[in-house]
Scaffold this active site. Structure first.
Site, PDB file in Angstrom:
ATOM      1  N   ASP A  52       0.882  -1.159   0.000  1.00  0.00           N
ATOM      2  CA  ASP A  52       0.000   0.000   0.000  1.00  0.00           C
ATOM      3  C   ASP A  52       0.923   1.212   0.000  1.00  0.00           C
ATOM      4  OD1 ASP A  52      -2.077   1.753  -0.001  1.00  0.00           O
ATOM      5  OD2 ASP A  52      -3.127   0.893   1.722  1.00  0.00           O
TER       6      ASP A  52
HETATM    7  C1  BGC Z   1      -4.898   3.447   0.013  1.00  0.00           C
HETATM    8  C2  BGC Z   1      -4.992   2.455  -1.127  1.00  0.00           C
HETATM    9  C3  BGC Z   1      -4.788   3.150  -2.434  1.00  0.00           C
HETATM   10  C4  BGC Z   1      -3.436   3.862  -2.405  1.00  0.00           C
HETATM   11  C5  BGC Z   1      -3.112   4.606  -3.684  1.00  0.00           C
HETATM   12  C6  BGC Z   1      -3.615   4.257  -0.060  1.00  0.00           C
HETATM   13  O1  BGC Z   1      -3.633   5.274   0.860  1.00  0.00           O
HETATM   14  O2  BGC Z   1      -4.976   2.769   1.240  1.00  0.00           O
HETATM   15  O3  BGC Z   1      -6.229   1.804  -1.097  1.00  0.00           O
HETATM   16  O4  BGC Z   1      -4.890   2.258  -3.486  1.00  0.00           O
HETATM   17  O5  BGC Z   1      -3.434   4.793  -1.349  1.00  0.00           O
HETATM   18  O6  BGC Z   1      -3.909   5.706  -3.832  1.00  0.00           O
END
Ligand code: BGC
Length: 739
Positions: free
Chosen positions: A261
């Site tokens: 993530d």
């Molecule tokens: C979120 C993800 C997301 C990623 C990219 C993170 O903060 O938890 O779900 O895909 O950001 O935007």
């Protein structure tokens, strides 16, 4: 002459093929091509491949003609482009999209084919936008109604979410666009998401929190999995030995790529060893805010390369990561058979609307107030901020730049133009914010009148109306249905409860449409004849809601989670486990899932509480009778049994019913839930029509995760199959025995 030409052609072809490197030769197997590409790559090229070079891309290998790899959120539409190094909008004019209904709404359709359509449509939008991987879908289990991101997930039940995630992944990947199923795993609430260390029994982990991921991997063959921010057994889940190396890669045979993530990696050693394949970041350098062009500082960048050169690591782990990443490239960006995709096509809007039609849930309809009888209606009063507020902008990474979003008020006005007078009163002010991350809805929600004035106006106008339709609920503001934080309470915000009561007193035909991805307290439930769960529906919200309210569409959605009366009816809160206990150093907060496997209806059944609305509940404008349940045998040795049940449309309009089958294990050496969903089928029937429906189960449906054996066990003995149209309305049952 002919001969000469032929030999020239042959010679040419031979020279060409002699020159075509194996990794570009499509007649060779993918693994052979990967091996060839790998042996041509330098250490620097390999390292570059496994971490970001911008907010949403990683470099391919330019020298070898392997293009950049682009990914994007997810999961409800393709997110608008941000700048290379910053979260600010890139300001493109070609990145508006179709906003599909949020995944809670998709799951509420209980129709796996719509999930396939969803994945396919979104995949086409991704292709057009040049994205090779969509960051979604999310399948974290709905454990508490406070969860800020529940709207992005597929509800509380491991079986339902498994059945819904597989076709989404397949529909998308059939186009050569990867799904990145997130957030693996135990990311069930948002508060302190980087610091929560989840303490959970092996049994709950395997029975409740893993099955949807497992199905996505084993049946959907997902090409990407995103690690979660939180920790499990004191290790961050983006580089977690047990979750990634043992369960995902060894036990399930996952051959795709584990993506961190954004900013979820914390340590080079763990990133190298514990299963992470690609590192992406939230802040430019993954370590601090604002430094530019510092991707070299990522944990799987320079530090990793230096350690290899210093002899700390061999290239064993690196080569495994690179092989996986190249496999992902050959499946997506290097796949020459992909189409160009479509953006904002009519077919995509139709898909969005169809999913919305089937996902909207009619929760309550006393005296058949709905559907609105257009012929007999002169004036409808629409109340509420959510009747006019755009919901596709906001809420975190799932925020979109929708080409259009039809508000509920607009949808009703369009549908009833020239037939019914539509009046509007704001009723309350919630959030007047109309932009997020640089995308603006271009609305003006400012209001100068006081709360008392707004309410008085609504109540006054309600008095003479044929119907009052209040669109309320939550929105995408922080601490509501939004990433990064959870809700602070289950009650409706902005004093909506008292507004609802006042409107109910002023008009007998009040319809409350709740816009949210979460359950809210409804202390006024008995005073409001009709209640509709309207979710976050996206581009076609207003059209879809109007169709259901007016009766053009017969509602068929069913709740994908239990709707409790209060937090005290939820295991996580009754046992005081949320949000956890801070350790002395204040760095980690331990959240013990003390309720174990008893999540959602499993908890309600065990406590014998009657929720506000049960899991699987949803009404229709017609009526159905489910009867004549029979099993194809009374005994089984392998667990396989087919059940047949008859479903008849006993009302006077066409509609769809979801036949749900639950299994109850009457005697077992461990405590089992009172019942668990193990099969379902959505059936469309004309008035008077009836059909036999077959539902099948296998051994796994009878099994529990046996902690003494570290595996699934089905204990011989008696089981009961219960069938009906909601978890609290199972009218048929039959017994059978596992020998
Ligand atoms: C979120 C993800 C997301 C990623 C990219 C993170 O903060 O938890 O779900 O895909 O950001 O935007």
């Amino acid at each position: 002459m002919k001969k000469l030409l032929l030999s020239a052609v042959l010679l040419c072809a031979a020279t060409l093929s002699a020159q075509t490197p194996i990794y570009l030769d499509e007649t060779k197997s993918t693994e052979t091509r990967i091996s060839d590409a790998m042996q041509r790559m330098t250490l620097a090229e390999k390292i570059a491949l496994i971490h970001a070079q911008s907010k949403f891309s990683s470099p391919g290998v330019k020298r070898l003609g392997i293009p950049d790899f682009w990914t994007d959120d997810g999961p409800h539409g393709v997110r608008p482009d941000v700048l290379w190094d910053e979260w600010r909008q890139a300001g493109q004019t070609n990145d508006s999209c179709v906003a599909f209904p949020a995944l809670t709404c998709l799951t509420a359709t209980w129709n796996p084919e719509l999930s396939r359509l969803y994945g396919h449509s979104l995949g086409e939008e991704a292709l057009y936008r040049g994205k090779n991987m969509i960051l979604g879908p999310g399948v974290n289990i709905y454990r508490t109604p406070l969860g800020g991101r529940n709207f992005e997930y597929m509800g509380e039940d491991p079986y339902l979410s498994s059945r819904m995630v597989v076709p989404y992944v397949q529909g998308m990947q059939a186009l050569g666009v990867a799904s990145c199923v997130k957030h693996f795993c135990l990311n069930n609430d948002e508060e302190y998401r980087h610091q929560v260390n989840v303490v959970v029994s092996d049994r709950a982990l395997h029975e409740i929190y893993l099955p949807a991921f497992e199905a996505a991997v084993k049946e959907g063959h997902a090409w990407g999995i995103m690690g979660a921010y939180n920790l499990y057994k004191d290790q961050h889940n983006c580089h977690n030995e047990i979750l990634l190396n043992q369960i995902l890669k060894r036990d399930w045979g996952f051959d795709g790529v584990v993506v961190s993530d954004w900013g979820g990696a914390h340590d080079t050693e763990q990133a190298v060893k514990n299963g992470l394949d690609m590192e992406f970041g939230t802040w430019t350098d993954g370590l601090q805010m604002g430094a530019t062009n510092a991707y070299d500082n990522y944990f799987m960048a320079k530090a990793y390369a230096d350690a290899i050169l210093a002899g700390k690591y061999t290239t064993k782990e690196l080569d495994d990561k690179v092989r996986r990443v190249l496999r992902l490239f050959f499946r997506t960006s290097m796949n020459r058979n992909r189409s160009n995709g479509f953006l904002c096509s009519e077919a995509h809007y139709e898909a969005a609307q169809k999913i919305a039609h089937e996902g909207i849930v009619l929760l309550q309809n006393e005296g058949n107030v709905l559907p609105i009888d257009v012929e007999k209606t002169h004036r409808i009063l629409v109340v509420g901020e959510n009747a006019i507020k755009m919901m596709t902008v906001g809420g975190g990474s799932s925020s979109l730049k929708a080409q259009h979003e039809i508000s509920p008020l607009q949808g009703l006005k369009e549908r009833l133009a020239g037939k019914v007078e539509i009046d509007y009163a704001r009723g309350y002010v919630g959030s007047t914010r109309t932009s997020y991350n640089g995308v603006s809805t271009k609305e003006d929600l400012n209001e100068t009148r006081s709360a008392a004035e707004l309410r008085a106006e609504a109540v006054e106008k309600a008095k003479g109306a044929d119907y009052v339709i209040l669109f309320g609920g939550l929105n995408k503001s922080s601490y509501q249905d939004s990433e990064g934080h959870d809700r602070k309470q289950m009650e409706l915000p902005y004093a909506q409860d008292s507004l609802i009561v006042a409107l109910a007193q002023a008009n007998k035909r009040l319809v409350y449409v709740n816009i949210s991805g979460n359950a809210v307290c409804m202390p006024w439930k008995k005073q409001v004849p009709a209640i509709v769960q309207g979710w976050f529906i996206g581009s076609e919200a207003g059209h879809a809601l109007a169709s259901v309210l007016v009766g053009d569409v017969c509602p068929s959605g069913k709740l994908p989670f239990t709707w409790p009366n209060s937090l005290q009816e939820v295991g996580a809160h009754a046992l005081n486990t949320y949000p956890g206990t801070w350790r002395e150093d204040k760095k980690i907060i331990d959240e013990e899932y003390k309720e174990g496997i008893f999540v959602g209806y499993r908890w309600a059944d065990r406590q014998k509480t009657k929720p506000c609305f049960a899991f699987g509940h949803g009404l229709s404008y017609t009526t159905f009778q489910i009867s004549n349940l029979c099993a194809d045998r009374k005994e089984t040795t392998d667990g396989n049994i087919n059940f047949t049940v008859n479903v008849r449309n006993t009302g006077n309009r066409e509609g769809a019913e979801v036949v749900q089958l639950y299994i109850s294990d009457t005697k077992c050496s461990v405590e089992r839930p009172v019942k668990e969903l193990k099969a379902f089928r959505k059936v469309w029937l004309k008035p008077g029509e009836s059909r036999d429906v077959t539902l099948s189960i296998d051994r796994r449906a009878l099994s529990f995760w046996d902690e003494t054996k570290n595996g699934w066990t089905a204990e011989p003995g008696e089981f009961v199959a219960l069938v009906g149209n909601a978890s609290d309305n199972l009218t048929c049952k039959t017994k059978f025995t596992l020998k």
